[in-house]
Design an enzyme around this catalytic site. Structure first.
Site, PDB file in Angstrom:
ATOM      1  N   ARG A  55       0.870  -1.184   0.000  1.00  0.00           N
ATOM      2  CA  ARG A  55       0.000   0.000   0.000  1.00  0.00           C
ATOM      3  C   ARG A  55       0.898   1.223   0.000  1.00  0.00           C
ATOM      4  O   ARG A  55       2.112   1.121   0.117  1.00  0.00           O
ATOM      5  CB  ARG A  55      -1.013  -0.004   1.144  1.00  0.00           C
ATOM      6  CG  ARG A  55      -0.689  -0.713   2.393  1.00  0.00           C
ATOM      7  CD  ARG A  55       0.391  -0.066   3.230  1.00  0.00           C
ATOM      8  NE  ARG A  55       0.204   1.362   3.367  1.00  0.00           N
ATOM      9  CZ  ARG A  55       1.168   2.225   3.632  1.00  0.00           C
ATOM     10  NH1 ARG A  55       2.418   1.823   3.771  1.00  0.00           N
ATOM     11  NH2 ARG A  55       0.937   3.503   3.756  1.00  0.00           N
ATOM     12  N   GLY A  56       0.253   2.396  -0.152  1.00  0.00           N
ATOM     13  CA  GLY A  56       1.023   3.623  -0.348  1.00  0.00           C
ATOM     14  C   GLY A  56       1.090   3.889  -1.840  1.00  0.00           C
ATOM     15  O   GLY A  56       1.408   2.987  -2.639  1.00  0.00           O
ATOM     16  N   ALA A  57       0.768   5.128  -2.243  1.00  0.00           N
ATOM     17  CA  ALA A  57       0.565   5.431  -3.661  1.00  0.00           C
ATOM     18  C   ALA A  57       1.740   5.013  -4.566  1.00  0.00           C
ATOM     19  O   ALA A  57       1.534   4.290  -5.549  1.00  0.00           O
ATOM     20  CB  ALA A  57       0.242   6.919  -3.825  1.00  0.00           C
ATOM     21  N   ARG A  89      -7.544  -0.494  -6.728  1.00  0.00           N
ATOM     22  CA  ARG A  89      -7.865   0.611  -5.796  1.00  0.00           C
ATOM     23  C   ARG A  89      -8.014   1.884  -6.636  1.00  0.00           C
ATOM     24  O   ARG A  89      -7.211   2.120  -7.545  1.00  0.00           O
ATOM     25  CB  ARG A  89      -6.767   0.802  -4.737  1.00  0.00           C
ATOM     26  CG  ARG A  89      -6.679  -0.354  -3.730  1.00  0.00           C
ATOM     27  CD  ARG A  89      -5.731  -0.036  -2.584  1.00  0.00           C
ATOM     28  NE  ARG A  89      -6.306   0.851  -1.597  1.00  0.00           N
ATOM     29  CZ  ARG A  89      -5.600   1.398  -0.592  1.00  0.00           C
ATOM     30  NH1 ARG A  89      -4.304   1.155  -0.480  1.00  0.00           N
ATOM     31  NH2 ARG A  89      -6.191   2.187   0.288  1.00  0.00           N
ATOM     32  N   GLN A 188      -1.819   2.448  10.021  1.00  0.00           N
ATOM     33  CA  GLN A 188      -0.525   2.564   9.332  1.00  0.00           C
ATOM     34  C   GLN A 188       0.500   3.301  10.192  1.00  0.00           C
ATOM     35  O   GLN A 188       1.694   3.015  10.133  1.00  0.00           O
ATOM     36  CB  GLN A 188      -0.685   3.315   7.999  1.00  0.00           C
ATOM     37  CG  GLN A 188      -1.406   2.558   6.900  1.00  0.00           C
ATOM     38  CD  GLN A 188      -2.882   2.864   6.879  1.00  0.00           C
ATOM     39  OE1 GLN A 188      -3.490   3.176   7.902  1.00  0.00           O
ATOM     40  NE2 GLN A 188      -3.493   2.747   5.708  1.00  0.00           N
ATOM     41  N   ASP A 229      -2.051  10.892  -2.279  1.00  0.00           N
ATOM     42  CA  ASP A 229      -2.452   9.836  -3.226  1.00  0.00           C
ATOM     43  C   ASP A 229      -2.841  10.403  -4.587  1.00  0.00           C
ATOM     44  O   ASP A 229      -2.775   9.707  -5.595  1.00  0.00           O
ATOM     45  CB  ASP A 229      -3.608   9.015  -2.654  1.00  0.00           C
ATOM     46  CG  ASP A 229      -3.081   8.096  -1.573  1.00  0.00           C
ATOM     47  OD1 ASP A 229      -2.866   8.571  -0.438  1.00  0.00           O
ATOM     48  OD2 ASP A 229      -2.830   6.918  -1.884  1.00  0.00           O
ATOM     49  N   ASN A 239      -5.429  12.414   0.421  1.00  0.00           N
ATOM     50  CA  ASN A 239      -4.501  11.603   1.212  1.00  0.00           C
ATOM     51  C   ASN A 239      -5.315  10.848   2.261  1.00  0.00           C
ATOM     52  O   ASN A 239      -6.544  11.026   2.360  1.00  0.00           O
ATOM     53  CB  ASN A 239      -3.430  12.491   1.859  1.00  0.00           C
ATOM     54  CG  ASN A 239      -2.302  11.664   2.463  1.00  0.00           C
ATOM     55  OD1 ASN A 239      -1.772  10.754   1.813  1.00  0.00           O
ATOM     56  ND2 ASN A 239      -1.937  11.934   3.701  1.00  0.00           N
ATOM     57  N   LYS A 240      -4.628  10.035   3.040  1.00  0.00           N
ATOM     58  CA  LYS A 240      -5.278   9.171   4.031  1.00  0.00           C
ATOM     59  C   LYS A 240      -6.307   9.926   4.869  1.00  0.00           C
ATOM     60  O   LYS A 240      -6.045  11.059   5.301  1.00  0.00           O
ATOM     61  CB  LYS A 240      -4.191   8.565   4.919  1.00  0.00           C
ATOM     62  CG  LYS A 240      -4.672   7.664   6.024  1.00  0.00           C
ATOM     63  CD  LYS A 240      -5.599   6.561   5.548  1.00  0.00           C
ATOM     64  CE  LYS A 240      -5.001   5.696   4.462  1.00  0.00           C
ATOM     65  NZ  LYS A 240      -6.034   4.863   3.786  1.00  0.00           N
TER      66      LYS A 240
HETATM   67  O1  MRU Z   1      -4.432   3.237   2.247  1.00  0.00           O
HETATM   68  P1  MRU Z   1      -2.961   3.459   2.082  1.00  0.00           P
HETATM   69  O2  MRU Z   1      -2.145   2.925   3.223  1.00  0.00           O
HETATM   70  O3  MRU Z   1      -2.467   2.993   0.744  1.00  0.00           O
HETATM   71  O4  MRU Z   1      -2.806   5.038   2.119  1.00  0.00           O
HETATM   72  C1  MRU Z   1      -1.523   5.595   2.026  1.00  0.00           C
HETATM   73  C2  MRU Z   1      -1.518   7.072   2.106  1.00  0.00           C
HETATM   74  O5  MRU Z   1      -2.536   7.714   2.203  1.00  0.00           O
HETATM   75  C3  MRU Z   1      -0.200   7.750   1.960  1.00  0.00           C
HETATM   76  O6  MRU Z   1      -0.153   8.925   2.715  1.00  0.00           O
HETATM   77  C4  MRU Z   1       0.038   8.089   0.480  1.00  0.00           C
HETATM   78  O7  MRU Z   1      -0.179   6.966  -0.323  1.00  0.00           O
HETATM   79  C5  MRU Z   1       1.405   8.596   0.234  1.00  0.00           C
HETATM   80  S1  MRU Z   1       2.579   7.293   0.503  1.00  0.00           S
HETATM   81  C6  MRU Z   1       4.079   7.792   0.049  1.00  0.00           C
END
Ligand code: MRU
Length: 338
Positions: A55-57, A89, A188, A229, A239-240
């Site tokens: 996970r993470g963009a 996603r 996270q 994201d 973002n999250k």
């Molecule tokens: O749901 P996730 O864990 O994929 O969400 C991740 C985030 O929101 C991060 O802040 C974003 O992807 C940037 S990661 C470098």
């Protein structure tokens, strides 16, 4: 899929290409269990993205590129590979950017596609290191930083976006303390960010998401630093979930807000954050914890995985191409015109 054991957790890699297959560190099991899972098809990689193994963009984009290459290796239909990965996603635009870049090669040659996926992976690490330095250049000595979600080596090719800036600033002896918001519901912050920072001996205290306001009121906090994201043409940032409330709180308390993201996270085709598709994840992620119910049976829950922070609440966006101060349509267009 085969489970492989990793070495010492401090030497982890979230994404590895080995022996013509993709190996992902299972982030669902961290921080107490460390195992790699092996993937050989695009459909398996799509499931790994959806189920948050990776996970993470930026990491999602890299995994999708390798997933596409896996189906080329097996001689499968690449339009199907594209489709299944694109449906994993919806919010992180890096996923679609990476798939477009792979498809744009207009080839089914596996060697070429694996090489391109590797390039996407390597370029992301290089971008992280560069924006880490740009972002750290704004941080003063003895800074106290609040961060949200996980934006580190686990969420990217390596080093990290927001966590990359924190790592770079720590390397420059500028960081006094990091606060990591736990990031309900998937935790996270607690499970991943605290784990990454502790491995680097960067002083971190975990904070319940709801404690941020009181912390900002009572303690010296200099920066809120987060990842993204998807960033639209006007500088709005998805973002999250919880990022928007932190930005509002930061504004109220006079705390600077930095968003750190590679240019692969920008979606200039969308005029504003209102147009960003926001992923709704299963209710069970909210009504249960570690597989155990924490709400009454049958309780309804909302679980939007992301929110949108308007550009006006953001002081700076750090990218590998440079810093965008007071982001808006003009400053973003200027950066991309360089
Ligand atoms: O749901 P996730 O864990 O994929 O969400 C991740 C985030 O929101 C991060 O802040 C974003 O992807 C940037 S990661 C470098």
């Amino acid at each position: 899929m085969t489970a492989l054991s990793t070495g010492h957790p401090a030497s982890f890699h979230a994404i590895e290409w080995r022996h013509q297959s993709l190996h992902l560190l299972d982030q669902r099991a961290l921080p107490h269990e460390h195992h790699m899972l092996e993937y050989t098809t695009a459909a398996e990689v799509a499931a790994a993205i959806r189920d948050m193994v990776v996970r993470g963009a930026p990491a999602i984009g890299i995994a999708a590129a390798y997933g596409y290459a896996l189906d080329a290796l097996a001689g499968r239909d690449l339009q199907d590979a594209y489709q299944v990965l694109a449906e994993s996603r919806p919010t992180a635009v890096n996923l679609f950017w990476a798939l477009e870049r792979m498809a744009a090669l207009n080839t089914a040659d596996a060697h070429t596609l694996v090489a391109e996926a590797r390039r996407i992976h390597e370029e992301d690490i290089a971008a992280n290191l560069t924006m880490g330095q740009f972002g750290a250049s704004l941080i003063n000595d003895n800074s106290v930083i609040y961060t949200h979600c996980n934006t580190g080596a686990l969420a990217t090719g390596g080093h990290g976006t927001a966590l990359g800036v924190i790592r770079s600033a720590w390397g420059d002896n500028k960081v006094q303390q990091v606060y990591a918001g736990e990031t309900r519901p998937w935790l996270q912050g607690a499970r991943l960010t605290a784990w990454e920072l502790m491995q680097d001996n960067i002083p971190v205290s975990l904070v319940c998401d709801g404690a941020a306001a009181q912390l900002f009121r009572r303690e010296k906090v200099d920066w809120v630093i987060v990842g993204a994201d998807r960033i639209t043409a006007n500088g709005d940032v998805a973002n999250k979930i919880g990022t928007y409330s932190l930005a509002v709180l930061a504004k109220h308390h006079g705390i600077n807000v930095m968003v750190v993201a590679p240019t692969t996270t920008f979606d200039l085709s969308l005029p504003s954050g209102d147009d960003i598709p926001i992923e709704q994840r299963p209710q069970e992620e909210v009504t249960s914890l570690a597989g155990k119910p924490i709400a009454p049976a049958g309780c309804q829950a909302l679980n939007p995985s992301f929110d949108v922070t308007p550009a006006g609440l953001i002081d700076v966006i750090a990218t590998e191409k440079g810093l965008i101060m007071q982001p808006d349509s003009d400053s973003i267009a200027l950066l991309f015109s360089r």
